[in-house]
Design a protein around this motif. Sequence first.
Motif, PDB file in Angstrom:
ATOM      1  N   GLY A  10     -30.253  24.808  33.073  1.00  0.00           N
ATOM      2  CA  GLY A  10     -30.954  24.770  31.958  1.00  0.00           C
ATOM      3  C   GLY A  10     -30.044  25.485  30.917  1.00  0.00           C
ATOM      4  O   GLY A  10     -30.060  25.273  29.613  1.00  0.00           O
ATOM      5  N   SER A  39     -27.937  24.383  27.744  1.00  0.00           N
ATOM      6  CA  SER A  39     -28.335  24.877  26.246  1.00  0.00           C
ATOM      7  C   SER A  39     -27.272  25.761  25.915  1.00  0.00           C
ATOM      8  O   SER A  39     -26.626  25.584  24.432  1.00  0.00           O
ATOM      9  CB  SER A  39     -29.668  25.432  26.162  1.00  0.00           C
ATOM     10  N   LEU A  42     -24.165  24.126  24.551  1.00  0.00           N
ATOM     11  CA  LEU A  42     -24.213  23.408  23.123  1.00  0.00           C
ATOM     12  C   LEU A  42     -23.995  24.378  22.022  1.00  0.00           C
ATOM     13  O   LEU A  42     -23.412  24.312  21.229  1.00  0.00           O
ATOM     14  CB  LEU A  42     -25.494  22.730  22.960  1.00  0.00           C
ATOM     15  N   ILE A  43     -24.743  25.548  22.239  1.00  0.00           N
ATOM     16  CA  ILE A  43     -25.036  26.542  21.187  1.00  0.00           C
ATOM     17  C   ILE A  43     -23.511  27.230  21.165  1.00  0.00           C
ATOM     18  O   ILE A  43     -22.917  27.289  19.881  1.00  0.00           O
ATOM     19  CB  ILE A  43     -25.836  27.551  21.485  1.00  0.00           C
ATOM     20  N   TRP A  68     -38.764  31.173  30.772  1.00  0.00           N
ATOM     21  CA  TRP A  68     -38.196  30.681  29.522  1.00  0.00           C
ATOM     22  C   TRP A  68     -37.431  31.870  28.755  1.00  0.00           C
ATOM     23  O   TRP A  68     -36.452  31.926  28.309  1.00  0.00           O
ATOM     24  CB  TRP A  68     -39.204  30.120  28.687  1.00  0.00           C
ATOM     25  N   THR A 112     -33.534  31.808  27.777  1.00  0.00           N
ATOM     26  CA  THR A 112     -33.021  32.307  26.648  1.00  0.00           C
ATOM     27  C   THR A 112     -31.945  33.181  26.658  1.00  0.00           C
ATOM     28  O   THR A 112     -30.813  32.845  26.023  1.00  0.00           O
ATOM     29  CB  THR A 112     -34.134  32.739  25.795  1.00  0.00           C
ATOM     30  N   ALA A 157     -28.760  31.311  27.793  1.00  0.00           N
ATOM     31  CA  ALA A 157     -28.267  30.468  27.055  1.00  0.00           C
ATOM     32  C   ALA A 157     -27.435  31.201  26.002  1.00  0.00           C
ATOM     33  O   ALA A 157     -26.267  30.881  25.781  1.00  0.00           O
ATOM     34  CB  ALA A 157     -29.392  29.581  26.527  1.00  0.00           C
TER      35      ALA A 157
END
Lengths: 230, 224
Positions: free
Chosen positions: A33, A37, A40-41, A97, A101, A104
């Motif tokens: 995950g 993500s 993509l960022i 989460w 983050t 990510a």
Amino acid sequence: MLAAAHGFAEFFGYYNVILLLEATGVTVALTVGGCGSGYLIGFGIALLRVKRLLNFSPVRWAAIAVVEFLRRIPFLVLLFLVLFGFQASGITLPSVWIAGTAIALRTAVISSESIRAGIESVHQNQWDAALTMNIPRLSILRQVVLPQASRVFIGPSFVQFIQLLKSTSLASQLGVIELTYAAKILNRRGFSAVLCYGFVLIVYYLLCLSVERISRRLEARYAVSRDQRT
Amino acid sequence: MSYSIHFGQIVPFIPYLFGGAWITILLAACAFVGGTSLGLLLALGLSYGPRQVRAGVSWYVSFFTNTPQLVVILLIFFGLGEIRYFISPFWAAAVGLMVAEAAYLAQIFSTGFASVRRTELDAAVTLGVPHRQIIRHVMLPHLMKVLFPPLANQFILSTLYTSVGSIVGVEELTGRALNVESQTFRSLEVFIIVAAIYFALTVIATILLYYVGRWLFRIEAKVF
């Protein structure tokens, strides 16, 4: 060491195995995950930095500043910064989460470098030829530039994926129940430390090794050869 | 809940944090020096050794590049504590990082050894140059030029990896940041300052290594 041999049978009891399986699931989910993500960022950041796509300097300089700063701090410090940033802004999220983050962010920053290298490796002539054929610019990116760029950045991307898989062990400091934290829990329950941490080490090794095998097969088929003799 | 940022409470602790930066540099130097020695041996085995040695070393390299340093350090620290051999957190972190660094450095060194040009060696042998002088005058200059940039990069990465030591209790920069945070509860400010110190450390180290490479080995590498 005899303690390790003694507790071996009880180590693989029913509830311990469930704990380890869930912890492995959390580790894999965090990595997939977070890296997905983050990728993509990172792709967005790389697009901001390529000079021929966006020639607006302040945005480019801001992107460069952010990338260069976040690349040069340890992952543990980044993790704590994200945690305390969320606390200060009042947003409550589960620890998983928050760790996701941070992963990510880290992936975004590191992968933006390799994606930028890939996009800049595609010769300017490809762009010009596609523009003269009146292909829309987004389609040029998608169908002309990216397939060629992906041959360059697919190798480093898998290396970064494995690094991030190893970095999820630091998320145990946030209280996320992933593999390292599960090892700590089992150690506190009385099992030998060598057994707990050794087993978790082997699980990490198997996880990373399978990703490495997949990456080697994909690289052999698609990537630009990095072997200097060919 | 609103959180207002006040750096004033952290300012008295900044010398304490700089002391932690010094311990970080010490730990990184220990890990790098030990890792270089061990990695050099492993790379020699990997490039020039018999088949079994090569298989063993490549297993070692594969194992320690695919496992997190944190778990290795925890294994050393708590595992040695179990057999009643108590080592300090600093040395547990240093040995763990050393062992993990050696794997990466062995890869770097063996790539360097493979880059030695065969024709140069053949020419030196044909000219009758003694073996030791071949190593000193033909192989080493070329090796130093090829190996210096990745080694410098690995040193900078190893200074960033030392933050893992804070988890077993080493009083390096991240550890001291956690101490200050537990005393003053100014968590965001402390970690912003610590991130800035790490950033400054890496930038200074990059610039210094650039000049070392330029003056000692005449390597014209780009910094940023």
